[in-house]
Design a protein around this motif. Structure first.
Motif, PDB file in Angstrom:
ATOM      1  N   ARG A 124     -37.401  45.416 -35.186  1.00  0.00           N
ATOM      2  CA  ARG A 124     -36.510  45.361 -36.361  1.00  0.00           C
ATOM      3  C   ARG A 124     -35.396  46.406 -36.322  1.00  0.00           C
ATOM      4  O   ARG A 124     -34.304  46.175 -36.830  1.00  0.00           O
ATOM      5  N   PRO A 139     -29.196  43.756 -45.631  1.00  0.00           N
ATOM      6  CA  PRO A 139     -29.759  44.423 -46.820  1.00  0.00           C
ATOM      7  C   PRO A 139     -30.017  45.898 -46.517  1.00  0.00           C
ATOM      8  O   PRO A 139     -30.417  46.246 -45.403  1.00  0.00           O
ATOM      9  N   GLY A 162     -43.248  35.736 -42.945  1.00  0.00           N
ATOM     10  CA  GLY A 162     -43.230  36.394 -44.251  1.00  0.00           C
ATOM     11  C   GLY A 162     -44.608  36.710 -44.813  1.00  0.00           C
ATOM     12  O   GLY A 162     -44.745  37.133 -45.958  1.00  0.00           O
ATOM     13  N   PHE A 165     -45.651  39.987 -47.043  1.00  0.00           N
ATOM     14  CA  PHE A 165     -44.518  40.677 -47.660  1.00  0.00           C
ATOM     15  C   PHE A 165     -44.761  40.764 -49.169  1.00  0.00           C
ATOM     16  O   PHE A 165     -45.349  39.863 -49.750  1.00  0.00           O
ATOM     17  N   GLN A 187     -36.907  47.090 -47.798  1.00  0.00           N
ATOM     18  CA  GLN A 187     -35.545  46.564 -47.762  1.00  0.00           C
ATOM     19  C   GLN A 187     -35.126  46.201 -49.182  1.00  0.00           C
ATOM     20  O   GLN A 187     -35.947  45.691 -49.941  1.00  0.00           O
ATOM     21  N   GLU A 188     -33.893  46.491 -49.510  1.00  0.00           N
ATOM     22  CA  GLU A 188     -33.322  46.039 -50.782  1.00  0.00           C
ATOM     23  C   GLU A 188     -33.595  44.529 -50.934  1.00  0.00           C
ATOM     24  O   GLU A 188     -33.402  43.768 -49.975  1.00  0.00           O
ATOM     25  N   TYR A 189     -34.052  44.085 -52.115  1.00  0.00           N
ATOM     26  CA  TYR A 189     -34.224  42.651 -52.359  1.00  0.00           C
ATOM     27  C   TYR A 189     -32.859  42.105 -52.774  1.00  0.00           C
ATOM     28  O   TYR A 189     -32.342  42.457 -53.834  1.00  0.00           O
ATOM     29  N   VAL A 190     -32.274  41.278 -51.935  1.00  0.00           N
ATOM     30  CA  VAL A 190     -30.918  40.801 -52.219  1.00  0.00           C
ATOM     31  C   VAL A 190     -30.994  39.619 -53.191  1.00  0.00           C
ATOM     32  O   VAL A 190     -31.710  38.646 -52.947  1.00  0.00           O
ATOM     33  N   ARG A 194     -30.344  31.601 -50.582  1.00  0.00           N
ATOM     34  CA  ARG A 194     -30.610  31.697 -49.140  1.00  0.00           C
ATOM     35  C   ARG A 194     -30.001  30.531 -48.362  1.00  0.00           C
ATOM     36  O   ARG A 194     -30.088  29.387 -48.804  1.00  0.00           O
ATOM     37  N   TYR A 196     -29.879  29.321 -44.210  1.00  0.00           N
ATOM     38  CA  TYR A 196     -30.308  29.575 -42.834  1.00  0.00           C
ATOM     39  C   TYR A 196     -29.353  28.785 -41.935  1.00  0.00           C
ATOM     40  O   TYR A 196     -29.400  27.547 -41.896  1.00  0.00           O
ATOM     41  N   PHE A 250     -44.455  34.642 -49.062  1.00  0.00           N
ATOM     42  CA  PHE A 250     -43.259  34.004 -48.480  1.00  0.00           C
ATOM     43  C   PHE A 250     -43.608  33.175 -47.250  1.00  0.00           C
ATOM     44  O   PHE A 250     -42.830  33.072 -46.320  1.00  0.00           O
ATOM     45  N   GLU A 293     -30.220  34.209 -40.757  1.00  0.00           N
ATOM     46  CA  GLU A 293     -30.917  33.985 -42.026  1.00  0.00           C
ATOM     47  C   GLU A 293     -30.207  34.847 -43.061  1.00  0.00           C
ATOM     48  O   GLU A 293     -30.165  36.068 -42.937  1.00  0.00           O
ATOM     49  N   ILE A 295     -28.443  35.591 -47.184  1.00  0.00           N
ATOM     50  CA  ILE A 295     -28.439  35.417 -48.637  1.00  0.00           C
ATOM     51  C   ILE A 295     -26.992  35.598 -49.087  1.00  0.00           C
ATOM     52  O   ILE A 295     -26.329  36.558 -48.672  1.00  0.00           O
ATOM     53  N   GLU A 306     -32.071  38.468 -41.096  1.00  0.00           N
ATOM     54  CA  GLU A 306     -32.753  38.272 -39.815  1.00  0.00           C
ATOM     55  C   GLU A 306     -31.935  37.365 -38.900  1.00  0.00           C
ATOM     56  O   GLU A 306     -31.155  36.546 -39.376  1.00  0.00           O
TER      57      GLU A 306
HETATM   58  P1  AMP Z   1     -38.305  37.058 -42.914  1.00  0.00           P
HETATM   59  O1  AMP Z   1     -39.715  37.088 -42.352  1.00  0.00           O
HETATM   60  O2  AMP Z   1     -37.557  38.336 -42.688  1.00  0.00           O
HETATM   61  O3  AMP Z   1     -37.587  35.829 -42.436  1.00  0.00           O
HETATM   62  O4  AMP Z   1     -38.419  36.913 -44.502  1.00  0.00           O
HETATM   63  C1  AMP Z   1     -39.264  35.958 -45.126  1.00  0.00           C
HETATM   64  C2  AMP Z   1     -38.634  35.536 -46.434  1.00  0.00           C
HETATM   65  O5  AMP Z   1     -38.495  36.637 -47.328  1.00  0.00           O
HETATM   66  C3  AMP Z   1     -37.216  34.993 -46.319  1.00  0.00           C
HETATM   67  O6  AMP Z   1     -37.183  33.658 -45.943  1.00  0.00           O
HETATM   68  C4  AMP Z   1     -36.657  35.220 -47.705  1.00  0.00           C
HETATM   69  O7  AMP Z   1     -37.096  34.243 -48.625  1.00  0.00           O
HETATM   70  C5  AMP Z   1     -37.305  36.521 -48.089  1.00  0.00           C
HETATM   71  N1  AMP Z   1     -36.455  37.686 -47.790  1.00  0.00           N
HETATM   72  C6  AMP Z   1     -36.426  38.376 -46.631  1.00  0.00           C
HETATM   73  N2  AMP Z   1     -35.612  39.443 -46.732  1.00  0.00           N
HETATM   74  C7  AMP Z   1     -35.123  39.442 -47.994  1.00  0.00           C
HETATM   75  C8  AMP Z   1     -34.249  40.307 -48.737  1.00  0.00           C
HETATM   76  N3  AMP Z   1     -33.761  41.414 -48.186  1.00  0.00           N
HETATM   77  N4  AMP Z   1     -33.972  39.986 -50.024  1.00  0.00           N
HETATM   78  C9  AMP Z   1     -34.520  38.880 -50.595  1.00  0.00           C
HETATM   79  N5  AMP Z   1     -35.364  38.050 -49.956  1.00  0.00           N
HETATM   80  C10 AMP Z   1     -35.662  38.310 -48.675  1.00  0.00           C
END
Ligand code: AMP
Length: 356
Positions: A124, A139, A162, A165, A187-190, A194, A196, A250, A293, A295, A306
């Motif tokens: 990461r 984020p 996810g 998480f 990580q800040e929740y944005v 979403r 992709y 998630f 990926e 937002i 990501e």
């Molecule tokens: P990831 O494994 O990083 O793909 O994240 C899994 C899921 O978490 C994503 O598909 C999003 O729905 C959510 N997510 C990941 N990062 C964030 C973020 N910084 N802010 C809001 N939602 C996030």
């Protein structure tokens, strides 16, 4: 590493008229086999355990032959017989995840895409270095949990889809949810929507949206269905649910096709171009399919959380094309586009530029 494996030498020994496209039977394999067949290739499905029966239900996507293995690691031992069939492997998320990025790097088979990306993608911190140094906005990170003063997402390292998480709004939330036995980052929740974004980068095509090293395409866009966060609102507030120890998760369960505001497309291409250009500077390129990926906030700004540097399962709704790929060619899935790229590379003797 790819070079030590002498992939170029393997390709030299291949009969280019008899290339077989192979992948593991899962994830996006239906689309990969269907696309390969449409471009006139033979196909081979690597079945880990008994995965074959499902293909009887989808005859157009059934591979010409199967190789059955008992576990992912057995693939590493069966490479010679696969090379004899002139196999080019298409990696997808499950293939890389379950074999393991380190093992995948050792796979002695010509592979579509640049496997050097794995080092940058599976860590990461390196992923962040790559994207932010490309000028892509991500984020923010909260280094110290005691400083949480807005919604954040706590992510465990290497978590699949996810899993595990959780969202925290302050330090006490964090303490309630954290599993200290695992490595994590905050990580800040944005807040936003979403998207992709499914790109394809060709270093050998000459027509289209040209960039420094080739042509960039946008084939489709999806949004993931994630359980249980996506339906949780039906049960009332998350705060109330937390008291019953019900937490949002998630885990991806499916994918929904979407389109994005047309006025955002220049930004979409700019981000894709930046990711690819920087990849060429850092590790020799990002070719083939990849996904940002993202937002989009209500200020219409993208935050990329990501990158996936291969075909993603979010392309599966588009076996017969998407509102974007339809504007390039009808009936063009990502799986088919991959096969086309291999076909073009064979015809122009440039396989070495898209295989590692
Ligand atoms: P990831 O494994 O990083 O793909 O994240 C899994 C899921 O978490 C994503 O598909 C999003 O729905 C959510 N997510 C990941 N990062 C964030 C973020 N910084 N802010 C809001 N939602 C996030």
């Amino acid at each position: 590493m790819a070079k030590e494996l002498d992939i170029a030498g393997m390709l030299e020994g291949y009969d280019k008229d008899k290339i077989t496209i192979a992948t593991v039977c899962s994830h996006s394999s239906l689309q990969i086999f269907d696309g390969a067949r449409k471009e006139g290739f033979r196909t081979l499905g690597i079945s880990v355990g008994e995965r074959m029966k499902i293909y009887d239900a989808f005859p157009k996507a059934k591979p010409d032959e199967f190789l059955k293995v008992d576990g992912y690691s057995e693939i590493l031992e069966r490479t010679e017989e696969l090379r004899e069939k002139n196999v080019i492997v298409i990696p997808h998320g499950s293939f890389v995840e379950y074999l393991g990025a380190d093992e995948f790097r050792k796979l002695a088979l010509p592979t579509f895409g640049n496997r050097r990306v794995l080092k940058w993608e599976s860590d990461r911190n390196k992923e962040r270095e790559w994207l932010t140094s490309a000028g892509i906005s991500m984020p923010e990170i909260v280094p110290n949990p005691e400083d949480i003063n807005r919604p954040v997402l706590v992510k465990y390292h290497g978590a699949k889809g996810g899993r595990g998480f959780f969202i925290a709004k302050d330090y006490s939330d964090f303490k309630l949810g954290i599993d200290h036995t695992k490595e994590y980052h905050i990580q800040e929740y944005v807040m936003g929507t979403r998207y992709y974004l499914h790109y394809f980068f060709s270093p050998i095509k000459t027509e289209g949206y040209r960039t420094k090293n080739g042509v960039l395409e946008l084939l489709s866009i999806d949004r993931r269905d994630e359980s249980n966060i996506d339906e949780m609102y039906k049960l009332g507030s998350q705060e109330e649910l937390k008291k019953m120890r019900v937490f949002p998760s998630f885990v991806v369960t499916g994918n929904i096709p979407v389109v994005i505001r047309e006025s955002l497309l220049p930004k979409v291409f700019d981000m894709g171009e930046r990711a690819v250009n920087r990849a060429y500077e850092l590790f020799g390129g990002l070719y083939g399919s990849f996904c940002l990926e993202t937002i989009v906030t209500d200020q219409l700004e993208f935050k990329v959380f990501e990158i996936s540097s291969r075909i993603v399962a979010g392309t599966n709704p588009f076996i017969s094309g998407s509102p974007y790929s339809d504007l390039m060619q009808e009936d063009l899935s990502t799986g088919r586009r991959i096969a086309q790229e291999i076909r073009l590379a064979v015809e122009t003797e440039q396989l070495g530029r898209i295989i590692s």
